[in-house]
Design an enzyme around this catalytic site. Structure first.
Site, short mmCIF file in Angstrom:
data_model
loop_
_atom_site.label_atom_id
_atom_site.label_comp_id
_atom_site.label_asym_id
_atom_site.label_seq_id
_atom_site.Cartn_x
_atom_site.Cartn_y
_atom_site.Cartn_z
N SER A 254 0.29 -17.01 6.50
CA SER A 254 -0.89 -17.46 5.46
C SER A 254 -2.35 -17.07 6.28
CB SER A 254 -0.76 -18.83 5.26
OG SER A 254 -1.13 -19.40 6.41
N LYS A 255 -3.15 -17.06 5.42
CA LYS A 255 -4.58 -16.97 5.68
C LYS A 255 -5.05 -18.03 6.75
CE LYS A 255 -8.57 -15.17 3.56
NZ LYS A 255 -8.91 -14.08 2.92
N ARG A 256 -4.53 -18.92 6.58
CA ARG A 256 -4.96 -20.05 7.56
C ARG A 256 -4.72 -19.89 9.14
NH1 ARG A 256 -1.44 -24.08 6.37
NH2 ARG A 256 -1.14 -23.35 4.30
#
Ligand code: GLU
Length: 477
Positions: A254-256
């Site tokens: 994920s982008k996180r």
């Protein structure tokens, strides 16, 4: 229909190309090349609420930047266009009517509010959350009446209530899913645009797609799609669902936890060659232990059969290692062209091409991404400033003796060659008794601003006699 293999990459333009989507595109591309088939780009842009200005252009540019060329697509044309789903709405309407006529789809007039209540009740009763089918059995008259009243509606697929669907997936092999877990999928939304499911099936059929190669997140949609294929009397393509991409902690990528946009990787100085090699191995492996693959080699060795079921960890360290490998091993001129904008941005003068190539050659051995390149060779352009610790080395009696000795001897030379440098190094030890660290650290500090760095002959060659003398002179007390 010919026997030609036809695959497609069918992104919904969301504004950037996710690394997972790049893998889907790459595997489709490789399979097409390997089988002498066709690779199609189709833009799935029927979700108008998610429309992002410039997203398609950005997507096409990114595919071009990494060199994944498609045979048919929006800007390429082809016999099966248009390749934008938003331009194919009339086509979907025709098949929607066919589904209605065959009683495989039905009008649903439930409002947002109805659906919300339904959901709340299902949650309260601990039931599965799904459309309960209340509009399934409206009579023709009831439907007409609501249509006459211009009530908003959607059209849903009449998914069977019981039994199961069994299908074969090239990666997951035999898959069975109970129909009762499949929702009566909306096929046309109230804005008149088809949902992904209808458009995807119609287009895969009309574009004569033979293999659907896409991410695992779509596996659960296969029953809905197979239902539509069957209702329309079409033969479904072969299915191939690629394993999930994971963060090192095994959570879904994920982008996180870092970058996921391909353009960000390119901006950060990853080479397309490294990125594609790295991405190719996220879920696929070759027969041997090889990890380094040029596109040519991938095109020869890729096979759908060697795609694994297990999620693939996106290990940035491995990408860095691979990028370093390509930086060091691809043609120097190519790396120099790629690096040019970094040097220009840093304001470094690279007008002397011969010198520039030498600098890039030094730099590429010291970095893992292009974005580090100017920092790695900055001392060739800017005289360094020194820390207190460095000053101590420079001011040290032996270092000062060394600088004076080198200055005198260098000035007397017409040309500085590798040989003359080695001679001077030898004489520094013999005549001044300075050797090892005491010899190399001060010289490197003086000329390259740090005790570690390229070999002295390389530094001398790049700086040239005058600049070497200048730099030494400044440090002599
Ligand atoms: N439009 C879907 C996506 O954004 C395509 C899925 C498929 O390949 O069927 O990923």
């Amino acid at each position: 229909m010919s026997n030609e293999i036809r695959v497609r990459f069918a992104p919904s333009p969301t504004g950037y190309l996710h690394v997972g989507s790049l893998r889907t595109a790459l595997y489709n591309y490789l399979y097409a090349r390997k089988t002498c088939g066709k690779f199609v780009l189709r833009i799935e842009d029927t979700d108008r609420s998610r429309y992002v200005e410039g997203a398609v252009e950005n997507l096409i540019e990114t595919l071009q930047a990494v060199g994944l060329e498609y045979d048919e697509g929006p800007d390429k044309g082809g016999d099966f266009g248009p390749y934008f789903q938003s331009k194919r709405t009339d086509i979907y309407k025709k098949y929607l009517q066919e589904l209605l006529d065959k009683d495989a789809a039905y009008y649903c007039f439930c409002t947002e509010d109805d659906l919300k209540k339904m959901r709340e009740e299902q949650i309260a009763n601990k039931m599965d959350i799904r459309y309960d089918g209340r509009c399934r059995n409206l009579s023709k008259e009831q439907i007409q009446e609501k249509l006459d009243q211009a009530k908003p509606y959607v059209i849903r697929a009449k998914i069977p209530d019981e039994g199961e669907v069994v299908f074969f997936d090239i990666v997951r092999e035999r898959v069975n899913i109970k129909w009762e877990t499949v929702d009566d999928q909306v096929l046309i939304k109230s804005d008149g645009y088809p949902t992904y499911h209808l458009a995807n099936v119609v287009d895969d059929h009309l574009m004569e797609i033979t293999h659907v190669i896409r991410g695992e997140e779509w596996l659960s949609s296969v029953p809905k799609h197979l239902f539509l294929y069957q209702a329309l009397g079409w033969k479904p393509p072969k299915m191939c669902h690629l394993p999930l991409l994971l963060n090192p902690d095994k959570s879904k990528l994920s982008k996180r936890q870092g970058d996921v946009a391909v353009e960000d990787f390119l901006k950060k100085g990853y080479l397309p060659e490294a990125l594609l090699n790295f991405i190719a191995l996220l879920g696929w492996h070759a027969k041997g232990d090889d990890e380094l693959f040029t596109m040519d080699k991938l095109e020869k060795e890729f096979s759908l059969k060697r795609i694994s079921k297990a999620g693939a960890v996106f290990d940035i360290e491995k990408l860095n290692w691979m990028n370093g490998h390509y930086l060091r091993n691809l043609e120097l001129g190519y790396i120099a062209i790629k690096a040019k904008s970094c040097f220009i941005e840093a304001g470094f003068d690279i007008s002397d091409n011969e010198k520039y190539l030498k600098i890039v050659d030094v730099a590429r051995n010291r970095i893992s991404t292009l974005s580090e390149i100017t920092e790695a060779v900055k001392p060739f352009f800017i005289v360094s400033t020194y820390s207190e610790e460095d000053q101590q080395i420079i001011n040290n009696k032996n270092s000062q003796k060394l600088f004076t000795f080198w200055l005198e001897n260098l000035k007397a030379l017409d040309f500085i060659t590798e040989d003359s440098i080695n001679q001077l190094l030898k004489r520094s030890t013999e005549e001044l008794g300075i050797k090892g660290k005491d010899l190399y650290f001060p010289l490197r500090l003086a000329l390259f601003g740090s005790v570690h760095g390229p070999e002295l002959p390389v530094i001398f060659d790049i700086l040239g006699k005058n600049e070497v003398i200048n730099r030494l002179q400044k440090l002599v007390k």
